[in-house]
Scaffold this motif. Structure first.
Motif, PDB file in Angstrom:
ATOM      1  N   THR A 100       0.834  -1.209   0.000  1.00  0.00           N
ATOM      2  CA  THR A 100       0.000   0.000   0.000  1.00  0.00           C
ATOM      3  C   THR A 100       0.866   1.256   0.000  1.00  0.00           C
ATOM      4  O   THR A 100       2.066   1.211   0.275  1.00  0.00           O
ATOM      5  N   CYS A 101       0.210   2.375  -0.295  1.00  0.00           N
ATOM      6  CA  CYS A 101       0.843   3.692  -0.254  1.00  0.00           C
ATOM      7  C   CYS A 101      -0.007   4.607   0.615  1.00  0.00           C
ATOM      8  O   CYS A 101      -1.162   4.879   0.285  1.00  0.00           O
ATOM      9  N   ASP A 102       0.575   5.064   1.714  1.00  0.00           N
ATOM     10  CA  ASP A 102      -0.122   5.967   2.634  1.00  0.00           C
ATOM     11  C   ASP A 102       0.141   7.395   2.171  1.00  0.00           C
ATOM     12  O   ASP A 102       1.207   7.956   2.407  1.00  0.00           O
ATOM     13  N   ARG A 103      -0.854   7.980   1.534  1.00  0.00           N
ATOM     14  CA  ARG A 103      -0.648   9.244   0.830  1.00  0.00           C
ATOM     15  C   ARG A 103      -0.528  10.433   1.771  1.00  0.00           C
ATOM     16  O   ARG A 103      -0.184  11.533   1.361  1.00  0.00           O
ATOM     17  N   ARG A 104      -0.841  10.213   3.056  1.00  0.00           N
ATOM     18  CA  ARG A 104      -0.733  11.320   4.017  1.00  0.00           C
ATOM     19  C   ARG A 104       0.523  11.225   4.878  1.00  0.00           C
ATOM     20  O   ARG A 104       0.736  12.064   5.752  1.00  0.00           O
ATOM     21  N   ILE A 159      -7.877  -1.743   5.308  1.00  0.00           N
ATOM     22  CA  ILE A 159      -6.967  -0.664   4.898  1.00  0.00           C
ATOM     23  C   ILE A 159      -7.734   0.663   4.916  1.00  0.00           C
ATOM     24  O   ILE A 159      -8.816   0.755   4.339  1.00  0.00           O
ATOM     25  N   PRO A 160      -7.189   1.688   5.591  1.00  0.00           N
ATOM     26  CA  PRO A 160      -7.909   2.969   5.700  1.00  0.00           C
ATOM     27  C   PRO A 160      -8.164   3.622   4.334  1.00  0.00           C
ATOM     28  O   PRO A 160      -7.450   3.351   3.359  1.00  0.00           O
ATOM     29  N   ASP A 161      -9.151   4.503   4.306  1.00  0.00           N
ATOM     30  CA  ASP A 161      -9.567   5.150   3.060  1.00  0.00           C
ATOM     31  C   ASP A 161      -8.446   5.910   2.364  1.00  0.00           C
ATOM     32  O   ASP A 161      -8.346   5.886   1.140  1.00  0.00           O
ATOM     33  N   ASP A 162      -7.620   6.603   3.143  1.00  0.00           N
ATOM     34  CA  ASP A 162      -6.601   7.455   2.521  1.00  0.00           C
ATOM     35  C   ASP A 162      -5.302   6.703   2.210  1.00  0.00           C
ATOM     36  O   ASP A 162      -4.269   7.321   1.934  1.00  0.00           O
ATOM     37  N   VAL A 163      -5.381   5.390   2.256  1.00  0.00           N
ATOM     38  CA  VAL A 163      -4.236   4.545   1.884  1.00  0.00           C
ATOM     39  C   VAL A 163      -4.617   3.807   0.597  1.00  0.00           C
ATOM     40  O   VAL A 163      -5.701   3.235   0.506  1.00  0.00           O
ATOM     41  N   THR A 164      -3.721   3.868  -0.395  1.00  0.00           N
ATOM     42  CA  THR A 164      -3.999   3.233  -1.687  1.00  0.00           C
ATOM     43  C   THR A 164      -3.408   1.824  -1.727  1.00  0.00           C
ATOM     44  O   THR A 164      -2.247   1.630  -1.360  1.00  0.00           O
ATOM     45  N   LEU A 165      -4.216   0.868  -2.181  1.00  0.00           N
ATOM     46  CA  LEU A 165      -3.688  -0.478  -2.453  1.00  0.00           C
ATOM     47  C   LEU A 165      -2.998  -0.412  -3.813  1.00  0.00           C
ATOM     48  O   LEU A 165      -3.655  -0.221  -4.839  1.00  0.00           O
ATOM     49  N   VAL A 166      -1.680  -0.537  -3.816  1.00  0.00           N
ATOM     50  CA  VAL A 166      -0.938  -0.434  -5.080  1.00  0.00           C
ATOM     51  C   VAL A 166      -0.805  -1.800  -5.736  1.00  0.00           C
ATOM     52  O   VAL A 166      -0.951  -1.932  -6.947  1.00  0.00           O
ATOM     53  N   ALA A 167      -0.521  -2.824  -4.938  1.00  0.00           N
ATOM     54  CA  ALA A 167      -0.290  -4.136  -5.538  1.00  0.00           C
ATOM     55  C   ALA A 167      -0.747  -5.249  -4.613  1.00  0.00           C
ATOM     56  O   ALA A 167      -0.699  -5.108  -3.382  1.00  0.00           O
ATOM     57  N   TYR A 168      -1.168  -6.341  -5.230  1.00  0.00           N
ATOM     58  CA  TYR A 168      -1.465  -7.565  -4.495  1.00  0.00           C
ATOM     59  C   TYR A 168      -0.599  -8.661  -5.124  1.00  0.00           C
ATOM     60  O   TYR A 168      -0.748  -8.983  -6.311  1.00  0.00           O
TER      61      TYR A 168
END
Lengths: 216, 216
Positions: A100-104, A159-168
């Protein structure tokens, strides 16, 4: 393993043997991921190691739904070929990994992310490639499953809303590392010559030096 | 060079010596990039090798404009530290490289890109990381300049509208490969412990095995 050897022998693996990946090996490849560069040294990534059969089963259900939609893009022979391809290994792989990527992370003003906000996602992908190559050196296979509903998987993994799932990713010892990429071997696509992809000083200006010598 | 050695010794380089990068070396690292995996074997990337001083000068002007905006995010000591950092090396680097993603390549239905359209951008980043690590093995430094107006750079390089500029890299022999990342060395950010980044089976569930042993 030599870096070039890892680059050329890395494969997107879909068929796994059942033997587990030891924690030591997993930690080494996660640490390699964590040592990718990131915009503003933001280190926006997290890694969710999934070994639970129940979680895998539910992610696999999302794959089946999305794959049912995706195959509608094809007809005739192409459809038959699509249906013959193994496009996931979620349940068989001893380890699944959500990246994931935590954008904040590090607050709103991240050095270097002012002009191009998606550079945090791009950094996360660089981490994934580090992991993929390190895994290859450990004789561990990695497959990136992109036929998934990211929102469904996020909810499943809390996974929280402001975190993007980048890869599985599916991770495990592979049945084999193929000689060539699976989609090339299956006749789905061919490799583009490097000379067609490299330009000089502007788009579409070919580089003559590449004309003569395809394989460096 | 061993893959782990390349991973740990790779740096985001901003200070370059003037000596040129031979074509052979450049082709080897571009070919490494081209051997990244890509969604549906789409190979959506192109590489624009920039050696023209005039093009570099104009890209550098975009950097100066965007950096002028970016530094407004900081005040006081942090601003002074920001202004002391070297954040580009566009003009000094013997080679600049624009890496793009052609989002229409291989038509509208790309295998594996149905559910998550940005996977083509993600593949392009994996190619960049291959290049970055291969460059390290060649003792060549790479710096990713993200303080740029992508639209201005696209126009300058005649990149078509439906092609995304993913990265603008500076490439050359570095003055040095730092012991640690530049932003860590400068006291801008610290490295997050791996144990804080890895979860098990769901967000925020810590992995006890990582508690004891920070460095694998």
């Amino acid at each position: 393993m030599d870096i070039y050897q890892a680059v050329y022998a890395r494969r997107d693996v879909r068929s796994f043997r059942g033997d587990p990946v030891p924690d030591d090996v997993l930690i080494r490849i996660l640490d390699a991921a964590h040592h990718a560069g990131s915009v503003g040294f933001m280190q926006p990534w997290n890694f969710i190691v999934i070994r639970s059969s129940e979680v895998k089963r539910q992610v696999h259900e999302s794959f089946l739904r999305e794959n049912g939609l995706a195959k509608e893009n094809y007809a005739g022979e192409r459809r038959a070929l699509y249906e013959s391809l193994k496009l996931a290994g979620i349940v068989e792989a001893p380890v699944n990994l959500a990246v994931t990527c935590d954008r904040r992370r590090k607050g709103p003003a991240v050095l270097g992310r002012n002009s191009i906000p998606d550079t945090d996602l791009f950094s996360t992908c660089c981490a994934i490639q580090n992991l993929w190559l390190a895994a290859r050196a450990e004789e561990v296979g990695v497959g990136w499953v992109s036929i998934l509903d990211p929102q469904a998987v996020k909810e499943l993994l809390l996974i929280p809303d402001d975190v993007t799932l980048v890869a599985y990713l599916c991770i495990g010892y592979p049945v084999e590392f193929g000689e060539r990429p699976m989609l090339e071997q299956a006749g789905w696509e061919t490799r583009i010559p490097l000379a067609d992809l490299v330009f000089v000083d502007a788009w579409n200006r070919r580089w003559p030096v590449l004309g003569d010598r395809e394989k460096p």
